[in-house]
Design an enzyme around this catalytic site. Structure first.
Site, PDB file in Angstrom:
ATOM      1  CE1 TYR A  73      40.778  44.793  28.923  1.00 14.65           C
ATOM      2  CE2 TYR A  73      38.804  45.577  30.047  1.00 14.65           C
ATOM      3  CZ  TYR A  73      39.781  44.627  29.868  1.00 14.65           C
ATOM      4  OH  TYR A  73      39.738  43.495  30.605  1.00 14.65           O
ATOM      5  CG  HIS A  86      42.095  47.579  30.891  1.00 14.83           C
ATOM      6  ND1 HIS A  86      43.192  47.341  30.116  1.00 14.83           N
ATOM      7  CD2 HIS A  86      41.908  46.474  31.632  1.00 14.83           C
ATOM      8  CE1 HIS A  86      43.644  46.124  30.361  1.00 14.83           C
ATOM      9  NE2 HIS A  86      42.889  45.579  31.290  1.00 14.83           N
TER      10      HIS A  86
HETATM   11  C1  CS2 Z   1      41.084  42.742  32.926  1.00 17.36           C
HETATM   12  C2  CS2 Z   1      42.071  41.689  32.548  1.00 17.36           C
HETATM   13  O1  CS2 Z   1      39.742  41.065  33.834  1.00 17.36           O
HETATM   14  C3  CS2 Z   1      40.065  42.237  33.913  1.00 17.36           C
HETATM   15  O2  CS2 Z   1      39.588  43.006  34.698  1.00 17.36           O
HETATM   16  O3  CS2 Z   1      41.527  43.981  33.244  1.00 17.36           O
HETATM   17  O4  CS2 Z   1      41.431  40.860  31.652  1.00 17.36           O
HETATM   18  C4  CS2 Z   1      43.399  42.128  31.945  1.00 17.36           C
HETATM   19  O5  CS2 Z   1      43.207  42.829  30.758  1.00 17.36           O
HETATM   20  C5  CS2 Z   1      44.260  40.925  31.663  1.00 17.36           C
HETATM   21  O6  CS2 Z   1      44.361  40.151  32.806  1.00 17.36           O
HETATM   22  C6  CS2 Z   1      45.612  41.337  31.184  1.00 17.36           C
HETATM   23  O7  CS2 Z   1      46.463  40.257  31.130  1.00 17.36           O
HETATM   24 MG    MG Z   2      40.502  44.813  34.870  1.00 13.00          MG
END
Ligand code: CS2
Ligand code: MG
Length: 408
Positions: free
Chosen positions: A160, A217
């Site tokens: 992620y 995540h």
């Molecule tokens: C993420 C997000 O910024 C974050 O903390 O968890 O980028 C997330 O993956 C997205 O908003 C999903 O649409």
């Molecule tokens: Mg996030």
């Protein structure tokens, strides 16, 4: 004063922003953002086909009654699509109210509690060396806080928040393009074993002052998250985000009992009922809701106040998921909130974005300063908007190494 019209726009530079413009009989208009990643046509349609007609003829100054009208009036309550649509209406009504008063929005909440508000950026690297360069780049720009995501050796896909490119990528944005979701493979054991080395190298190179954040995540089970959090304690993280999928609010008790690491949760929540237990039982340290899909300023302000009673600080979601309109709403709340913590913020200052959403807000040395323009302090250029079209995209789908479907 009456609402005479409301228009919905879909599109933007490399992003499907959903922008609402509420127009009044006094010439003042308000702007709202209903962007919901990869569901943009749905919030736009909900506004366009159901909500806009209910606004016509209403007094825009009664933002509380209108919020209740939409929320309580909906038999099928909550959910990100509805709450993002209500959120956009609510932001636009607060924008109108502050413009009527001739004041920047934060003044209507109680004025400023600070001038510059701390933000964090996203550092990423397909491997640790690239990640360290990426952090260095932000430190050189004056950032005091950085979220770090690193490729894991031997993991089939990068994990992620990690760029697929092998070199340094500035202002990395996850690629959600495609007509079906991409598939990623996640290996929990490799991740848990490798991350302590990542934080060791970060602290060796950047010292103790840099605020370091990390986003799991939603990938861990409660027991794994508790063990992982304990292991990371010596690195003094500013926060560990979403260690478990937090629709199971009770799972956080397990993590909390085993570690004092600061926990940040809530970017996928869309109401106070998704986080009241977490807040009241003091199971988290930062609440990550976004004004967009948590029902706008009216509802998020209630969450901030509840959080304040329980030593929970704000750390609003601010991935490029949000347009400069809802980001401005968050920046005004940040300027006011006595329990402000930090704001996630990815600079979108491309000429295209500035042309579509002109504003005087500014970022200096990792601190965000809201402008003193009346209202939200962001405008929307309808002619510029004609340049953009909706483009479909998907969040990736994640599987464990044995093929089991997992949490993205
Ligand atoms: C993420 C997000 O910024 C974050 O903390 O968890 O980028 C997330 O993956 C997205 O908003 C999903 O649409
Ligand atoms: Mg996030």
């Amino acid at each position: 004063m009456k609402i005479t019209d409301a228009k919905v726009f879909l599109g933007g530079p490399k992003k499907n922003y959903v922008t609402l413009k509420i127009i009044t009989d006094e010439g003042i208009y308000g702007l709202g953002d209903a962007t919901l990643n990869n569901r943009e046509t749905l919030t736009a349609a909900y506004l366009q086909d159901y909500l806009v007609q209910c606004l016509i003829g209403k007094d825009p100054r009664n933002s509380e009654d209108l919020w209740q009208y939409f929320y309580r009036g909906a038999y099928f309550r909550r959910g990100p699509i509805a709450m993002a649509a209500f959120g956009a209406i609510d932001m636009a009504l607060w924008d109108i109210k502050a413009k009527l008063a001739g004041l920047p929005l934060y003044q209507l909440f109680g004025g400023k509690s600070r001038d510059g508000c701390l933000v964090y950026a996203h550092a990423t690297g397909s491997n640790l060396e690239v990640l360290l360069d990426s952090i260095e780049d932000y430190v050189q720009q004056g950032y005091q806080a950085v979220r770090v995501q690193c490729g894991i050796p031997g993991m089939p896909t990068h994990g992620y928040g990690v760029s697929e490119q092998d070199g340094l990528e500035k202002n990395f944005i996850t690629d959600f393009s495609g007509s079906v979701p991409k598939e990623e493979i996640w290996d929990t054991d490799k991740y848990i074993r490798y991350m302590p080395e990542v934080f060791t190298r970060i602290r060796e190179r950047f010292g103790d002052e840099l605020k370091v954040l990390h986003d799991v995540h939603h990938r861990l089970l409660p027991r794994e998250a508790a063990a992982f959090a304990k292991t990371l304690e010596p690195f003094n993280l500013y926060w560990l985000e979403d260690p478990t999928p937090a629709e199971d609010q009770a799972a956080l008790r397990y993590v909390r009992q085993h570690s004092t690491i600061p926990l940040a949760i809530g970017e996928v929540f869309n109401s106070i009922y998704d986080c009241n237990k977490l807040i009241e039982e003091e199971l988290i340290d930062f609440i990550r809701v976004a004004v967009t899909y948590a029902g706008g300023i009216t509802h998020v302000k209630r969450i901030i106040d509840l959080a304040g009673l329980h030593h929970v600080r704000t750390g609003f979601h601010g991935a490029p998921s949000h347009s400069p309109i809802s980001m401005a709403a968050q920046h005004h709340l940040n300027a006011w909130a006595p329990n402000f913590g930090i704001q996630e913020y990815l600079v979108l200052d491309t000429p295209e974005c500035a042309a579509l959403f002109p504003s005087e807000h500014k970022l200096v040395d990792g601190l965000f300063y809201v402008s003193d323009a009346p209202g939200l302090g962001v405008d929307f250029d309808e002619t510029e908007a004609l340049r953009y079209r909706y483009e479909q995209g998907f969040h990736p789908v994640t599987r464990l190494v044995d093929g089991t479907l997992w949490n993205y």
